[in-house]
Design a protein around this motif. Structure first.
Motif, PDB file in Angstrom:
ATOM      1  N   LEU A   8       0.831  -1.201   0.000  1.00 11.98           N
ATOM      2  CA  LEU A   8       0.000   0.000   0.000  1.00 11.98           C
ATOM      3  C   LEU A   8       0.867   1.253   0.000  1.00 11.98           C
ATOM      4  O   LEU A   8       2.017   1.235   0.445  1.00 11.98           O
ATOM      5  N   GLY A   9       0.305   2.347  -0.515  1.00 14.57           N
ATOM      6  CA  GLY A   9       0.982   3.636  -0.506  1.00 14.57           C
ATOM      7  C   GLY A   9       2.323   3.606  -1.201  1.00 14.57           C
ATOM      8  O   GLY A   9       2.482   3.018  -2.272  1.00 14.57           O
ATOM      9  N   LYS A  10       3.302   4.227  -0.556  1.00 16.60           N
ATOM     10  CA  LYS A  10       4.629   4.333  -1.176  1.00 16.60           C
ATOM     11  C   LYS A  10       5.302   2.973  -1.348  1.00 16.60           C
ATOM     12  O   LYS A  10       6.194   2.820  -2.178  1.00 16.60           O
ATOM     13  N   LEU A  11       4.873   1.968  -0.580  1.00 23.94           N
ATOM     14  CA  LEU A  11       5.454   0.637  -0.742  1.00 23.94           C
ATOM     15  C   LEU A  11       5.092   0.042  -2.094  1.00 23.94           C
ATOM     16  O   LEU A  11       5.884  -0.692  -2.682  1.00 23.94           O
ATOM     17  N   ALA A  12       3.906   0.369  -2.600  1.00 26.32           N
ATOM     18  CA  ALA A  12       3.521  -0.085  -3.942  1.00 26.32           C
ATOM     19  C   ALA A  12       4.428   0.562  -4.985  1.00 26.32           C
ATOM     20  O   ALA A  12       4.832  -0.082  -5.952  1.00 26.32           O
ATOM     21  N   ASP A  13       4.753   1.834  -4.782  1.00 24.01           N
ATOM     22  CA  ASP A  13       5.654   2.520  -5.704  1.00 24.01           C
ATOM     23  C   ASP A  13       7.046   1.879  -5.678  1.00 24.01           C
ATOM     24  O   ASP A  13       7.655   1.661  -6.721  1.00 24.01           O
ATOM     25  N   LEU A  14       7.532   1.572  -4.477  1.00 27.45           N
ATOM     26  CA  LEU A  14       8.861   0.967  -4.355  1.00 27.45           C
ATOM     27  C   LEU A  14       8.913  -0.440  -4.940  1.00 27.45           C
ATOM     28  O   LEU A  14       9.925  -0.842  -5.498  1.00 27.45           O
ATOM     29  N   SER A  15       7.819  -1.187  -4.799  1.00 26.15           N
ATOM     30  CA  SER A  15       7.817  -2.561  -5.301  1.00 26.15           C
ATOM     31  C   SER A  15       7.561  -2.627  -6.795  1.00 26.15           C
ATOM     32  O   SER A  15       7.872  -3.630  -7.434  1.00 26.15           O
ATOM     33  N   GLY A  16       6.954  -1.569  -7.343  1.00 23.88           N
ATOM     34  CA  GLY A  16       6.625  -1.573  -8.763  1.00 23.88           C
ATOM     35  C   GLY A  16       5.321  -2.284  -9.064  1.00 23.88           C
ATOM     36  O   GLY A  16       4.948  -2.449 -10.218  1.00 23.88           O
ATOM     37  N   ALA A  17       4.610  -2.722  -8.018  1.00 23.29           N
ATOM     38  CA  ALA A  17       3.326  -3.401  -8.187  1.00 23.29           C
ATOM     39  C   ALA A  17       2.530  -3.251  -6.898  1.00 23.29           C
ATOM     40  O   ALA A  17       3.097  -3.024  -5.831  1.00 23.29           O
ATOM     41  N   ALA A  18       1.229  -3.392  -6.998  1.00 17.18           N
ATOM     42  CA  ALA A  18       0.379  -3.297  -5.819  1.00 17.18           C
ATOM     43  C   ALA A  18       0.310  -4.617  -5.065  1.00 17.18           C
ATOM     44  O   ALA A  18      -0.071  -4.655  -3.902  1.00 17.18           O
ATOM     45  N   GLU A  19       0.690  -5.710  -5.729  1.00 17.19           N
ATOM     46  CA  GLU A  19       0.559  -7.025  -5.110  1.00 17.19           C
ATOM     47  C   GLU A  19       1.609  -7.978  -5.662  1.00 17.19           C
ATOM     48  O   GLU A  19       2.044  -7.847  -6.799  1.00 17.19           O
ATOM     49  N   ALA A  20       1.990  -8.950  -4.832  1.00 17.44           N
ATOM     50  CA  ALA A  20       2.902 -10.008  -5.259  1.00 17.44           C
ATOM     51  C   ALA A  20       2.400 -11.327  -4.695  1.00 17.44           C
ATOM     52  O   ALA A  20       1.699 -11.353  -3.685  1.00 17.44           O
ATOM     53  N   SER A  21       2.759 -12.394  -5.341  1.00 19.23           N
ATOM     54  CA  SER A  21       2.422 -13.732  -4.877  1.00 19.23           C
ATOM     55  C   SER A  21       3.731 -14.447  -4.550  1.00 19.23           C
ATOM     56  O   SER A  21       4.603 -14.576  -5.411  1.00 19.23           O
ATOM     57  N   ALA A  72      -0.715  -7.705   4.254  1.00 26.40           N
ATOM     58  CA  ALA A  72      -0.767  -6.321   3.784  1.00 26.40           C
ATOM     59  C   ALA A  72       0.323  -5.539   4.500  1.00 26.40           C
ATOM     60  O   ALA A  72       0.448  -5.622   5.723  1.00 26.40           O
ATOM     61  N   LEU A  73       1.103  -4.798   3.738  1.00 25.70           N
ATOM     62  CA  LEU A  73       2.164  -3.965   4.280  1.00 25.70           C
ATOM     63  C   LEU A  73       1.695  -2.517   4.220  1.00 25.70           C
ATOM     64  O   LEU A  73       1.428  -1.990   3.146  1.00 25.70           O
ATOM     65  N   LEU A  74       1.588  -1.884   5.395  1.00 27.45           N
ATOM     66  CA  LEU A  74       0.978  -0.573   5.530  1.00 27.45           C
ATOM     67  C   LEU A  74       1.999   0.469   5.937  1.00 27.45           C
ATOM     68  O   LEU A  74       2.478   0.453   7.078  1.00 27.45           O
ATOM     69  N   PRO A  75       2.336   1.374   5.041  1.00 24.31           N
ATOM     70  CA  PRO A  75       3.287   2.431   5.388  1.00 24.31           C
ATOM     71  C   PRO A  75       2.606   3.482   6.264  1.00 24.31           C
ATOM     72  O   PRO A  75       1.376   3.484   6.396  1.00 24.31           O
TER      73      PRO A  75
END
Length: 80
Positions: A8-21, A72-75
């Motif tokens: 979520l939030g900036k973590l999605a930007d850092l990961s390059g995706a909103a979700e991973a499996s 869920a990872l919440l910044p």
């Protein structure tokens, strides 16, 4: 099966995706190892919260995600 990891939030930007499996089961050390180093460093920070299947964990190092779980990872939230 796998564990769904939601960024979520900036973590999605850092990961390059909103979700991973990721392969499960997954504990805290395994999660950090599976993430890119820059993202893992951010997630380790005190202000990032972790939820497992919709429940916030009091201590993220207690994470134990079985196959089919969602992490869920919440910044920190900023607002105005």
């Amino acid at each position: 099966m796998a564990v769904a990891v939601v960024f979520l939030g900036k973590l999605a930007d850092l990961s390059g995706a909103a979700e991973a499996s990721l392969p499960g089961p997954l504990d805290w050390a395994g999660l950090l190892e599976a993430l890119p180093p820059s993202l893992a460093d951010e997630v380790r920070g005190e202000r990032v919260r972790v939820a497992l299947n919709g429940e916030l964990l009091a201590e993220k190092t207690a994470l134990r995600a079985a196959d089919g779980s969602e992490i869920a990872l919440l910044p920190p939230v900023s607002g105005g």
